[in-house]
Structures are given as structure tokens and as C-alpha cells.
Design an enzyme around this catalytic site. Structure first.
Site, mmCIF file in Angstrom:
data_model
loop_
_atom_site.group_PDB
_atom_site.id
_atom_site.type_symbol
_atom_site.label_atom_id
_atom_site.label_comp_id
_atom_site.label_asym_id
_atom_site.label_seq_id
_atom_site.Cartn_x
_atom_site.Cartn_y
_atom_site.Cartn_z
ATOM 1 N N SER A 67 -52.357 -9.700 45.927
ATOM 2 C CA SER A 67 -53.325 -10.059 46.961
ATOM 3 C C SER A 67 -53.238 -11.547 47.235
ATOM 4 O O SER A 67 -52.439 -12.262 46.637
ATOM 5 C CB SER A 67 -54.741 -9.703 46.497
ATOM 6 O OG SER A 67 -55.167 -10.652 45.535
ATOM 7 N N LYS A 68 -54.073 -12.000 48.132
ATOM 8 C CA LYS A 68 -54.136 -13.404 48.550
ATOM 9 C C LYS A 68 -54.233 -14.358 47.346
ATOM 10 O O LYS A 68 -53.714 -15.469 47.392
ATOM 11 C CB LYS A 68 -55.364 -13.564 49.462
ATOM 12 C CG LYS A 68 -55.249 -14.639 50.508
ATOM 13 C CD LYS A 68 -54.376 -14.305 51.704
ATOM 14 C CE LYS A 68 -53.838 -15.572 52.334
ATOM 15 N NZ LYS A 68 -52.444 -15.505 52.717
ATOM 16 N N ARG A 69 -54.901 -13.905 46.296
ATOM 17 C CA ARG A 69 -55.058 -14.751 45.110
ATOM 18 C C ARG A 69 -53.714 -15.184 44.530
ATOM 19 O O ARG A 69 -53.614 -16.180 43.842
ATOM 20 C CB ARG A 69 -55.807 -13.988 44.002
ATOM 21 C CG ARG A 69 -57.292 -13.848 44.206
ATOM 22 C CD ARG A 69 -57.891 -13.071 43.045
ATOM 23 N NE ARG A 69 -57.342 -11.713 42.956
ATOM 24 C CZ ARG A 69 -56.593 -11.263 41.973
ATOM 25 N NH1 ARG A 69 -56.285 -12.045 40.964
ATOM 26 N NH2 ARG A 69 -56.140 -10.022 41.986
ATOM 27 N N HIS A 70 -52.691 -14.343 44.780
ATOM 28 C CA HIS A 70 -51.388 -14.648 44.202
ATOM 29 C C HIS A 70 -50.574 -15.621 45.063
ATOM 30 O O HIS A 70 -49.393 -15.814 44.823
ATOM 31 C CB HIS A 70 -50.590 -13.352 44.010
ATOM 32 C CG HIS A 70 -51.224 -12.424 43.024
ATOM 33 N ND1 HIS A 70 -52.029 -11.378 43.407
ATOM 34 C CD2 HIS A 70 -51.186 -12.402 41.683
ATOM 35 C CE1 HIS A 70 -52.448 -10.753 42.325
ATOM 36 N NE2 HIS A 70 -51.959 -11.348 41.263
ATOM 37 N N GLY A 71 -51.199 -16.182 46.079
ATOM 38 C CA GLY A 71 -50.468 -17.116 46.946
ATOM 39 C C GLY A 71 -50.055 -16.432 48.231
ATOM 40 O O GLY A 71 -50.774 -15.558 48.719
#
Ligand code: GLU
Length: 444
Positions: free
Chosen positions: A218-222
Site C-alpha cells: 500500500s501507500k505506506r510502502h512508498g
């Protein structure tokens, strides 16, 4: 039998890693089997779908090199290729089920009647046998009764599970290749194939993609959209290569390949069901390998915009010179951004000045350095091996270490402790530029 695959994105966002991965595996199987690749736009969510997103997804696919044979832009015999333009077909098919008593009207909606005891097992090409009965379909009502399946909603739009079956049938799709999050939808779709008396396609569900923390990507991973990778300086060949390795391997430790090689080697049956981990280091490694193999002028075209972005005066130099500089950089830098940063000193002296100010040069070394540099500048033939031979002869005569002298030269020319061979760098910069830099630092 001609194979037909489709990528069926909903135009409600950019092309993300997961979507790019699905599109790519469909493309690989299409090109491997010599079949047709269909782009079908699933735009039944009228609120969230936009023309802009449709275009973004298409340009993301183009950037990855995933060309399609049929689609909303190129047309084809099985069109239209946007679901919003196929409403008539969904209506007709639903009417058929109603007239057969398999579905019923509920207000303006059409609903499919689900009975227990229907066998809905299938052999997934990747996941193997999946055993299900209609009794096991999710969404049982509180009453314990099976929940019927809405085909057409009261606003006239088909539901996903219904439209996908009608389209895959009429578009004669032979292999449905999609993310594993759709395994749970497959029994419902099989139920509708049965109701229509249609032959279902093969199903191949692709493994989930996880971040390094083993959580769903997800977005959290960049970066998550395909374009973000382009903007960070990854090449399309590398992102393609990297995505192809998520859940599949070419065997024999072959990790670096072109699209054509991948298509030749690809086997759907060799896709693993084990979740694939998105490892940015692996992407960097793959990108570096592709970067190394790029022809000089292509590398220059890739790097130029990154130099320009940091304000370097690229236009002051000829392409031959700049391409030679990048060639000299060899395999340094994992991304275009890195390579451009590591090689800025060929374009301008300014970044060198900003990095190094010569204050660390010991006073007692200055006299020797001066002699050493003047000797180099006096070399009649300004080429790397002549400079190096001259330098070696001098340090030998003086009984000093080459390291101290070469390192100061490197710092004065590049502002960095690490660079390609310093005499190669000096040769490429040219005698005048080398002198200018040494003079600036009062080393000559
Ligand atoms: N529009 C669906 C999605 O984006 C397509 C799923 C499928 O391939 O059946 O998830």
C-alpha cells in the site's frame, strides 16, 4: 485454439503496481501463446470512473511496453470495450434469465436466484483445485437463506460479477488472469456461466504482492503507481523485468531479461501462489543491470532531464562528451537519479565547489602537490595512460604514495572520494578544465 486474454481495470485511479503486474502477466501469456490481448474498461462505477484515469492507465501500460490488440482506443471485433457502452447487452442477457425463471425483477433491479447444491469447483491454473458449492457462497442472509446475486442495480448498471461474465463470454476470453483477491468471486461467476450454459474460461489467479513487512502493498510502502517509478528514474525495461519476477521466475537463475525474452520463457503454470514480496533493493539491482546495458546515447537521453532538473548547464556541452562521461561511469548508480548525481562534475564545476573546499589539504603536502599537478598539466598528450604513466614516474622518483596525490586530484576535479579512474576523468574533462579546477583550489 487462439488464446484471448484481457486486462479489465476500473478507471478509478492510476495504474498501480498490482494492476501493472496483472496487465503484465496477461501480456506475457498473450505474447507467449501468440494470442490476443484485450483492454476492457470496467467503468460501471459512474461516480468514481473518469476519462482521465482511463488515459492514465493506458499511458502507464504503454510506458511499461504492454501493447494491446483490442481496446477502447484501437477498437476491435468484440467492442465496444467500455462497459458503460455495453448496457444493452447486459440488459438482454438479464432478460433472458428472467424469462427462464432464473432471475427476477426487484423494483428496477434484476436479481439472480441462488439455489443450494450447485457444484462450483474449478481448477485454477495457479492455485490448483478450488472446491466450492453454491451453499458456501458468502453473504448468507440472517435467516440462513442464501443471498441472491444482484445482476443489474436499480440505476441500470450491471454489478461486477455479472458484467465480467457476460463480457468474458462475448469477448471469447480463454484465460482470465487476475489478482488472487478475485478467487472468492470466481464461484459466483461460475454460477452465472452455468445458468447461461456457457463454457467458462481458464482461471489463473496471481499471488498477492506484499511489502517487505509482509503486509499487503500500500501507500505506506512508498511509491505505488507505475508512474512514480518512472519519475524516480527507473527505466521501463527494469520495472517490467522486476514486475515479471513477482510470482514467476525464468529459471536457471536468469534474472535480467528483455520483454521478448520474458514472453518466450513465460509459463502460466510456473506462476507461484506464494505471496510475492516487493523488494525495492531488488528493483534497484535490476535497474542497475539494465542501466549498464544501455547504449551510450540512450543513457544520455535518460540522464539529461535529471541533470537539468538540478540546474546543471547541460546545453553547454556536446552529446558526444556527455555520453562519454556516462560511459566512463560504467555500472555506477542504481537509478537515473543516482547516476546523474554521481556524474554532475562532468557538467559543471559548481557542485564540486559546493562539496569540497580544499581546507583539509595539509600545508606540508601543498608544495609536493603543486609540483605533481604542474607536471601533469605539462603532459603533451592529454590522454589517461600518458597522465597515469607520468604520475607514476613522479611518485616513484619522490618515494611518496600515489594515493595521497591521486586522491587530492580526484577531490579537486569531482568533489568526491569515489569516482572512475582519476586520470580518465582528467582526460575527459580536458586540460583547460582540469587546470581551472586546480587553480581555483590554489593547488597549482
Ligand atoms: N475491474 C476488476 C478489477 O479491477 C476486474 C477484475 C477481473 O479481472 O475480473 O478488479
Amino acid at each position: 485454439m487462439e488464446t484471448r486474454m484481457r486486462f479489465a481495470p476500473s478507471p478509478t485511479g492510476a495504474l498501480h503496481i498490482g494492476g501493472g503486474h496483472t496487465a503484465l502477466f496477461n501480456w506475457l501469456w498473450t505474447r507467449h501463446t501468440g494470442g490476443k490481448f484485450v483492454l476492457r474498461v470496467e467503468d460501471t462505477d459512474r461516480e468514481r470512473s473518469t476519462q482521465e484515469y482511463e488515459e492514465t492507465i493506458m499511458s502507464g501500460m504503454r510506458w511499461l511496453g504492454l501493447d494491446w490488440d483490442e481496446g477502447p482506443d484501437v477498437g476491435g471485433e468484440y467492442g465496444p470495450y467500455r462497459q458503460s457502452q455495453r448496457l444493452e447487452l447486459y440488459r438482454q442477457c438479464a432478460d433472458r434469465l428472467v424469462s427462464e425463471g432464473q432471475a427476477y425483477q426487484e423494483g428496477d433491479a434484476v436479481v439472480f436466484k441462488v439455489f443450494p447444491g450447485v457444484e462450483l469447483s474449478f481448477d485454477d491454473v495457479v492455485y490448483g483445485r478450488v472446491e466450492t458449492m453454491s451453499d458456501g457462497l458468502k453473504d448468507r442472509r440472517e435467516s440462513g437463506e442464501l443471498k441472491d446475486i444482484v445482476l443489474i442495480k436499480s440505476d441500470g448498471m450491471p454489478t461486477y460479477n455479472y458484467a465480467v461474465v457476460v463480457d468474458d463470454h462475448f469477448m471469447e476470453i480463454t484465460h482470465v488472469i487476475r489478482g488472487e483477491d478475485h478467487i472468492s468471486n470466481t464461484p459466483k461467476q461460475l454460477l452465472l456461466y452455468k445458468a447461461f450454459g456457457w463454457q467458462p474460461p481458464f482461471f489463473a489467479h496471481l499471488p498477492m504482492i506484499l511489502g517487505k513487512d509482509k503486509k499487503k502493498l500500500s501507500k505506506r510502502h512508498g511509491a505505488t503507481s507505475v508512474y512514480e517509478f518512472r519519475d524516480m528514474g527507473y527505466m521501463s525495461d527494469s520495472v517490467f523485468n522486476f514486475l515479471a519476477l513477482l510470482g514467476w521466475s525464468a529459471g536457471e537463475d536468469k534474472e535480467i531479461f528483455s520483454r521478448e525474452e520474458a514472453a518466450r520463457l513465460f509459463e502460466l503454470s510456473r506462476v507461484t501462489r506464494k505471496a510475492a514480496v516487493f523488494d525495492p533493493n531488488k528493483l534497484n539491482f535490476i535497474n542497475q543491470e539494465h542501466l549498464k546495458r544501455m547504449p551510450p546515447m540512450a543513457r544520455l537521453a535518460l540522464i539529461k532531464p535529471f541533470w537539468e532538473e538540478t540546474g546543471l548547464p547541460v546545453k553547454e556541452h556536446g552529446d558526444e562528451y556527455l555520453a562519454a562521461a556516462l560511459t566512463l561511469m560504467g555500472g555506477r548508480g542504481q537509478t537515473a537519479k543516482e547516476l546523474s548525481a554521481f556524474s554532475d562534475y562532468y557538467v559543471s564545476f559548481e557542485p564540486v565547489k559546493a562539496r569540497w573546499n580544499a581546507s583539509e589539504v595539509p600545508e606540508e603536502l601543498r608544495v609536493g602537490l603543486r609540483e605533481f599537478f604542474l607536471g601533469l598539466l605539462a603532459e603533451p598528450e592529454w590522454v589517461a595512460d600518458k597522465l597515469e604513466a607520468r604520475a607514476r614516474a613522479w611518485v616513484e622518483k619522490k618515494g611518496v604514495k600515489m594515493k595521497d596525490y591521486a586522491m587530492t586530484l580526484r577531490l579537486a576535479l569531482t568533489g568526491m572520494k569515489v569516482s572512475p579512474g582519476v586520470f580518465d576523468v582528467a582526460a575527459l574533462l580536458g586540460r583547460d578544465e582540469a587546470r581551472r579546477r586546480l587553480e581555483f583550489y590554489k593547488l597549482v
